[in-house]
Design an enzyme around this catalytic site. Structure first.
Site, PDB file in Angstrom:
ATOM      1  N   LYS A  17       0.823  -1.208   0.000  1.00  0.00           N
ATOM      2  CA  LYS A  17       0.000   0.000   0.000  1.00  0.00           C
ATOM      3  C   LYS A  17       0.854   1.254   0.000  1.00  0.00           C
ATOM      4  O   LYS A  17       0.462   2.261  -0.569  1.00  0.00           O
ATOM      5  CB  LYS A  17      -0.975   0.003   1.192  1.00  0.00           C
ATOM      6  CG  LYS A  17      -2.118  -0.984   1.016  1.00  0.00           C
ATOM      7  CD  LYS A  17      -3.194  -0.786   2.076  1.00  0.00           C
ATOM      8  CE  LYS A  17      -4.342  -1.775   1.891  1.00  0.00           C
ATOM      9  NZ  LYS A  17      -5.312  -1.717   3.014  1.00  0.00           N
ATOM     10  N   LYS A  58      -8.065 -14.370 -10.454  1.00  0.00           N
ATOM     11  CA  LYS A  58      -9.200 -14.394  -9.540  1.00  0.00           C
ATOM     12  C   LYS A  58     -10.157 -13.226  -9.823  1.00  0.00           C
ATOM     13  O   LYS A  58      -9.705 -12.151 -10.190  1.00  0.00           O
ATOM     14  CB  LYS A  58      -8.640 -14.247  -8.106  1.00  0.00           C
ATOM     15  CG  LYS A  58      -9.482 -14.918  -7.049  1.00  0.00           C
ATOM     16  CD  LYS A  58      -8.820 -14.784  -5.691  1.00  0.00           C
ATOM     17  CE  LYS A  58      -9.733 -13.996  -4.788  1.00  0.00           C
ATOM     18  NZ  LYS A  58      -9.202 -13.725  -3.465  1.00  0.00           N
ATOM     19  N   LYS A  62     -12.697  -7.230  -7.111  1.00  0.00           N
ATOM     20  CA  LYS A  62     -13.464  -5.993  -7.194  1.00  0.00           C
ATOM     21  C   LYS A  62     -12.650  -4.864  -7.802  1.00  0.00           C
ATOM     22  O   LYS A  62     -13.184  -3.938  -8.382  1.00  0.00           O
ATOM     23  CB  LYS A  62     -13.930  -5.588  -5.792  1.00  0.00           C
ATOM     24  CG  LYS A  62     -15.251  -4.888  -5.821  1.00  0.00           C
ATOM     25  CD  LYS A  62     -15.541  -4.097  -4.569  1.00  0.00           C
ATOM     26  CE  LYS A  62     -16.361  -2.881  -4.959  1.00  0.00           C
ATOM     27  NZ  LYS A  62     -16.337  -1.865  -3.922  1.00  0.00           N
TER      28      LYS A  62
END
Ligand code: TRP
Length: 332
Positions: free
Chosen positions: A114, A196, A199
């Site tokens: 991040k 996969k 979102k």
């Protein structure tokens, strides 16, 4: 509480789930409530470790709360609350921060990822994220924490923090174990079936969200990437068809052999339409219940207020004992 094992889980306030999240995990949470005591929390405090638009965060937090209910979390059986409503999490976080090493936090891969993705905002909250997560879990002395692979390292750190505290101050915290759920099938991207379903995919056609309407779901299935053959069989090398078969099997309960004979002689177009319809029908009750709940703001408020009260009562007991153990002067 406490004759059954206690499960704790935190859910990011993204406001929706993908079909992959749903089939792989979320739809199994409802049945868990009979076997375990369950505490679920929408983690808005974790969410602000990356920049959030305030109005959106508020909306997404409420949506997530209602969605968890629509997916089968029963507020009579379980405690379901919003993290920022229960002040003990922040308070215990401070204590745990003082029992967490800089080196440990620096090794967290999610922190490294991040901070690379948001180099202009490597804030202290992002760094201490795992100790807040440990506070969530340890405040309730949870026995089990359902985690995906991406959260395993954080849970491992929570265990280390609990053990270190117990060593320093005497046995106190339950050292939480990962709860390895009976995993549902793994759902892949509709546009790249080797990846996969996620979102964060830039291509919206790759992902079915559980609140998508029927037409949208059918359209996404119709556009799903397959192969240049024409046979509906589960076989290596047919990733797209295998994925659609997996999805179809998960929502209908049929097995691959049934599906192969159901569609023998039929084309991919027919199959994709059938998958789209089956998925939409399967998700219909969730969508309907969500729509009902999200309109009923007063009822939602009543639920999350009651949830926060129960969570506070429970976690305050833990926090007061922790304060005493570390040498703070008793307040009562
Ligand atoms: N970090 C978790 C995630 O991103 C969310 C979370 C916060 C959590 N606190 C938790 C999960 C406690 C399990 C237990 O998915």
């Amino acid at each position: 509480m406490k004759d059954k094992k206690l499960i704790f889980s935190g859910i990011q306030p993204t406001g929706t789930f993908t079909l992959g999240n749903y089939i792989g995990a979320v739809r199994n949470w409802g049945p868990l409530q009979d076997e375990y005591d369950c505490i679920y929390c929408v983690v808005d405090m974790h969410a602000i470790t990356v920049r959030q638009e305030p109005a959106k965060l508020r909306q997404n937090t409420l949506n997530s709360y209602a969605l968890l209910m629509a997916c089968g979390i029963d507020v009579e059986k379980s405690i379901l609350f919003i993290q920022s409503h229960v002040k003990t999490h922040a308070e215990l976080n401070w204590i745990l921060c003082c029992n967490t090493q800089f080196g440990e936090l620096s090794r967290m891969t999610q922190f490294k990822d991040k901070s690379q993705r948001h180099p202009d905002d490597v804030n202290a909250g992002l760094f201490t994220y795992p100790s807040l997560m440990a506070a969530d879990i340890l405040a309730y002395n949870a026995d089990l924490v359902p985690v995906g692979v991406d959260q395993k390292q954080h849970l491992e750190l929570a265990r280390n923090i609990a053990q270190r505290f117990n060593q320093r101050y005497g046995e106190f915290f339950t050292v939480p174990e990962p709860y390895i759920a009976e995993v549902g099938a793994k759902v892949m991207s509709l546009q790249d079936p080797t990846k996969k379903m996620s979102k964060s995919d830039e291509n919206p056609n790759a992902v079915i969200l559980i609140l998508d309407d029927k037409d949208t779901i059918i359209r996404k299935c119709r556009r799903a990437v397959t192969d240049s053959e024409s046979e509906i069989v589960y076989r290596e090398g047919k990733d797209g068809i295998n994925n659609l078969m997996t999805i179809y099997a998960s929502v209908t309960g049929k097995n691959f052999a049934d599906i192969e004979s159901e569609f023998s002689g039929k084309g991919y177009g027919d199959f994709k339409l059938a998958v789209g319809e089956a998925v939409a029908d399967h998700l219909e009750p969730v969508r309907t219940e969500f729509a009902r709940l999200i309109k009923d703001k007063a009822y939602l408020k009543q639920c999350y207020t009651a949830g926060a009260e129960k969570a506070l009562r429970y976690s305050q007991r833990t926090l007061s004992k922790v304060y005493h153990k570390i040498g703070f002067v008793d307040r009562v």
